[in-house]
Design an enzyme around this catalytic site. Structure first.
Site, PDB file in Angstrom:
ATOM      1  N   ILE A 100       2.554   6.713  -1.170  1.00  0.00           N
ATOM      2  CA  ILE A 100       3.697   7.566  -1.544  1.00  0.00           C
ATOM      3  C   ILE A 100       3.578   8.048  -2.993  1.00  0.00           C
ATOM      4  O   ILE A 100       3.769   9.244  -3.253  1.00  0.00           O
ATOM      5  CB  ILE A 100       5.036   6.852  -1.266  1.00  0.00           C
ATOM      6  CG1 ILE A 100       5.302   6.824   0.234  1.00  0.00           C
ATOM      7  CG2 ILE A 100       6.181   7.512  -1.993  1.00  0.00           C
ATOM      8  CD1 ILE A 100       5.595   8.166   0.883  1.00  0.00           C
TER       9      ILE A 100
ATOM     10  N   THR B  41       0.828  -1.212   0.000  1.00  0.00           N
ATOM     11  CA  THR B  41       0.000   0.000   0.000  1.00  0.00           C
ATOM     12  C   THR B  41       0.860   1.258   0.000  1.00  0.00           C
ATOM     13  O   THR B  41       0.579   2.210  -0.727  1.00  0.00           O
ATOM     14  CB  THR B  41      -0.961  -0.007   1.211  1.00  0.00           C
ATOM     15  OG1 THR B  41      -1.751  -1.203   1.151  1.00  0.00           O
ATOM     16  CG2 THR B  41      -1.867   1.206   1.204  1.00  0.00           C
ATOM     17  N   CYS B  42       1.912   1.251   0.795  1.00  0.00           N
ATOM     18  CA  CYS B  42       2.812   2.411   0.853  1.00  0.00           C
ATOM     19  C   CYS B  42       3.480   2.648  -0.501  1.00  0.00           C
ATOM     20  O   CYS B  42       3.581   3.791  -0.967  1.00  0.00           O
ATOM     21  CB  CYS B  42       3.897   2.190   1.905  1.00  0.00           C
ATOM     22  SG  CYS B  42       3.279   1.927   3.571  1.00  0.00           S
ATOM     23  N   THR B  43       3.935   1.591  -1.132  1.00  0.00           N
ATOM     24  CA  THR B  43       4.703   1.684  -2.374  1.00  0.00           C
ATOM     25  C   THR B  43       3.829   1.919  -3.594  1.00  0.00           C
ATOM     26  O   THR B  43       4.225   2.646  -4.510  1.00  0.00           O
ATOM     27  CB  THR B  43       5.524   0.383  -2.567  1.00  0.00           C
ATOM     28  OG1 THR B  43       6.388   0.238  -1.434  1.00  0.00           O
ATOM     29  CG2 THR B  43       6.345   0.423  -3.834  1.00  0.00           C
TER      30      THR B  43
END
Length: 172
Positions: free
Chosen positions: A54, A48-50
Site C-alpha cells: 500500500i 507486507t500490505c502495511t
C-alpha cells in the site's frame, strides 16, 4: 489461477458517518469510465500490505496518474471499520479501499484463499490488475504460489514497480 475477463458485478458497502447509514456502490459505478489499478491484499494491518504494497502505491499515485491511471483501488476481505482505521493509520489520500467483508467479490475474482492455518479465515491472494474504462481486465499481476493455507506471503509480481514498468512500456 486467473482473473475473469471483466471486473465482476458486485455491490460494495460504504459507511456514511454523517448519517450513520450504509450506502451501496456497485463495481460498475466504481470502475466504469475510469482506467484503474485494482489491487487485492490479504489483510489490513498485515506486515507486507502495511509496510510495502500500500505505501508503494500511495507514494507512486502521481506517477500512475501521469501514465493514464485515474484511480487506485484496493480490495481486502476486511470490514469497513478496519479499513477506515487502516487508511487513517497510513494517512492514505490516493487509494480507495474497498471492503469485501464476506469475500464474495474476491471469490468472483478467483482470488479467495484460506488462511485458516493462521486463524485468518478466508482472504484475498495478493494481486494487481489494470482495469479499462469498460471494466475489462487488461493485465494481471498475480503472485506465484496461489494456494490455500500458504506457507509464504509472496510479494513482488504485484508491486507498483512492475505496474509502472508495464505502463511505461505501453506508453512508448
Amino acid at each position: 489461477m486467473k482473473h475473469p475477463n471483466y471486473v465482476p458485478q458486485f455491490d460494495f458497502i460504504f459507511f456514511n458517518p454523517y448519517h450513520g447509514n450504509f450506502i451501496p456502490k456497485s463495481s460498475q459505478e466504481i470502475f466504469e469510465g475510469k482506467r484503474s489499478i485494482l489491487i487485492g491484499l490479504p489483510g489490513a494491518f498485515t506486515p507486507t500490505c502495511t509496510n510495502y504494497q500500500i505505501p508503494g502505491y500511495e507514494e507512486n499515485a502521481e506517477k500512475l496518474r501521469e501514465l493514464g491511471v485515474d484511480q487506485v483501488c484496493a480490495v481486502l476481505v476486511n470490514d469497513g471499520w478496519v479499513l477506515s482505521s487502516w487508511a487513517r493509520a497510513l494517512e492514505l489520500k490516493n487509494i480507495r479501499l474497498l471492503s469485501d467483508g464476506n469475500g464474495e467479490f474476491t471469490e468472483k475474482m478467483n482470488m479467495l484463499v484460506s488462511y485458516r492455518h493462521l486463524h485468518f479465515g478466508w482472504r484475498s491472494w495478493r494481486y494487481a490488475c489494470l482495469v479499462g474504462p469498460d471494466r475489462k481486465i487488461e493485465k494481471s499481476w498475480i503472485e506465484e504460489g496461489f494456494t490455500n493455507n500458504p506457507v509464504d506471503d509472496p510479494y513482488g509480481e504485484s508491486s507498483v514497480e512492475n505496474v509502472i514498468a508495464y505502463l511505461e512500456n505501453e506508453n512508448n
